[in-house]
Design a protein around this motif. Sequence first.
Motif, PDB file in Angstrom:
ATOM      1  N   ALA A 166       0.823  -1.215   0.000  1.00 39.01           N
ATOM      2  CA  ALA A 166       0.000   0.000   0.000  1.00 39.01           C
ATOM      3  C   ALA A 166       0.849   1.254   0.000  1.00 39.01           C
ATOM      4  O   ALA A 166       0.479   2.279  -0.578  1.00 39.01           O
ATOM      5  CB  ALA A 166      -0.935  -0.005   1.212  1.00 39.01           C
ATOM      6  N   MET A 167       2.022   1.195   0.625  1.00 39.25           N
ATOM      7  CA  MET A 167       2.874   2.382   0.708  1.00 39.25           C
ATOM      8  C   MET A 167       3.456   2.764  -0.654  1.00 39.25           C
ATOM      9  O   MET A 167       3.950   3.863  -0.833  1.00 39.25           O
ATOM     10  CB  MET A 167       4.011   2.157   1.709  1.00 39.25           C
ATOM     11  N   GLU A 168       3.387   1.854  -1.632  1.00 42.27           N
ATOM     12  CA  GLU A 168       3.911   2.159  -2.961  1.00 42.27           C
ATOM     13  C   GLU A 168       2.974   3.074  -3.750  1.00 42.27           C
ATOM     14  O   GLU A 168       3.411   3.806  -4.630  1.00 42.27           O
ATOM     15  CB  GLU A 168       4.098   0.866  -3.763  1.00 42.27           C
ATOM     16  N   VAL A 169       1.675   2.986  -3.476  1.00 41.82           N
ATOM     17  CA  VAL A 169       0.675   3.717  -4.248  1.00 41.82           C
ATOM     18  C   VAL A 169       0.870   5.217  -4.052  1.00 41.82           C
ATOM     19  O   VAL A 169       1.079   5.674  -2.926  1.00 41.82           O
ATOM     20  CB  VAL A 169      -0.754   3.297  -3.801  1.00 41.82           C
ATOM     21  N   PRO A 170       0.832   6.058  -5.106  1.00 38.77           N
ATOM     22  CA  PRO A 170       0.456   5.681  -6.477  1.00 38.77           C
ATOM     23  C   PRO A 170       1.632   5.293  -7.366  1.00 38.77           C
ATOM     24  O   PRO A 170       1.440   5.030  -8.541  1.00 38.77           O
ATOM     25  CB  PRO A 170      -0.190   6.963  -6.989  1.00 38.77           C
ATOM     26  N   ASN A 171       2.854   5.299  -6.844  1.00 38.02           N
ATOM     27  CA  ASN A 171       4.021   4.993  -7.675  1.00 38.02           C
ATOM     28  C   ASN A 171       4.421   3.530  -7.480  1.00 38.02           C
ATOM     29  O   ASN A 171       5.218   3.190  -6.603  1.00 38.02           O
ATOM     30  CB  ASN A 171       5.191   5.916  -7.311  1.00 38.02           C
ATOM     31  N   CYS A 172       3.836   2.654  -8.279  1.00 42.39           N
ATOM     32  CA  CYS A 172       4.091   1.224  -8.157  1.00 42.39           C
ATOM     33  C   CYS A 172       5.511   0.892  -8.629  1.00 42.39           C
ATOM     34  O   CYS A 172       5.993   1.467  -9.604  1.00 42.39           O
ATOM     35  CB  CYS A 172       3.078   0.435  -8.981  1.00 42.39           C
ATOM     36  N   ASN A 173       6.148  -0.054  -7.945  1.00 37.89           N
ATOM     37  CA  ASN A 173       7.526  -0.380  -8.336  1.00 37.89           C
ATOM     38  C   ASN A 173       7.589  -1.376  -9.485  1.00 37.89           C
ATOM     39  O   ASN A 173       8.655  -1.636 -10.032  1.00 37.89           O
ATOM     40  CB  ASN A 173       8.322  -0.912  -7.131  1.00 37.89           C
ATOM     41  N   LYS A 174       6.445  -1.944  -9.874  1.00 38.17           N
ATOM     42  CA  LYS A 174       6.407  -2.829 -11.041  1.00 38.17           C
ATOM     43  C   LYS A 174       5.609  -2.125 -12.124  1.00 38.17           C
ATOM     44  O   LYS A 174       4.385  -2.016 -12.037  1.00 38.17           O
ATOM     45  CB  LYS A 174       5.769  -4.176 -10.679  1.00 38.17           C
ATOM     46  N   SER A 175       6.310  -1.639 -13.128  1.00 37.11           N
ATOM     47  CA  SER A 175       5.678  -0.834 -14.178  1.00 37.11           C
ATOM     48  C   SER A 175       6.180  -1.304 -15.535  1.00 37.11           C
ATOM     49  O   SER A 175       7.389  -1.482 -15.734  1.00 37.11           O
ATOM     50  CB  SER A 175       6.003   0.646 -13.967  1.00 37.11           C
ATOM     51  N   PHE A 176       5.255  -1.504 -16.465  1.00 35.20           N
ATOM     52  CA  PHE A 176       5.600  -2.040 -17.782  1.00 35.20           C
ATOM     53  C   PHE A 176       4.939  -1.215 -18.875  1.00 35.20           C
ATOM     54  O   PHE A 176       3.714  -1.083 -18.907  1.00 35.20           O
ATOM     55  CB  PHE A 176       5.150  -3.500 -17.895  1.00 35.20           C
TER      56      PHE A 176
END
Length: 206
Positions: A166-176
Amino acid sequence: MWRVGKKISAAGLSNSNLVLLMQDLGLAQFVYKDNQRCSSSRSPFIGATDNWINECNKTLLHPLPSLYSQPVTCRISSSCATVQCCVDVPEISSSFNTKLEIDPCTFQMVVSIDQLRFSKFLFEYDWGQEEEVWLFGVVRMTFRVFDMYTDGYFIMNLKLEVCLEAMEVPNCNKSFIVLDNYYLPKKECRWDAPFSLPGKTIYVSL
């Protein structure tokens, strides 16, 4: 953090723990289960080249961007109207099926992540506007489409993201990045066929 709270140290998740995670996230009713989940080793993604299955019945202007070594396998439908992807998430021993369909014949846009589905008429879409669809803060589709009205193409931009904390949102560490300003041929339409809107049928002829 969820894994720590459940004292799970092994890689991936057992099926029972995956079910529990989906329930805790409120996703249970929206995600595919067991053999319904997509896989790069099953139809319609098996046999992909550079993680792409191209069934488009028209000639592409440019080669599809390679997704090789990425945990994403995608497919373009035979009508060229649909871009469907399977995102593998080994950390939770699961996968998610995403779909973006732009149909100029029914004037509809359909976006889905597993069983979560949205649709709108193209009349309601502001061409070139970036939009996103979230599967409850876990999987995000971000897309932008331009209509090349007289050239027979849509310019497609599509990004898929997975957030496992949840702490990653909104910048997700898995992005493609799946498509970046990619010219995708438009689906061919039969304009002598009727087109239906709720409550009415429109006959189009040239």
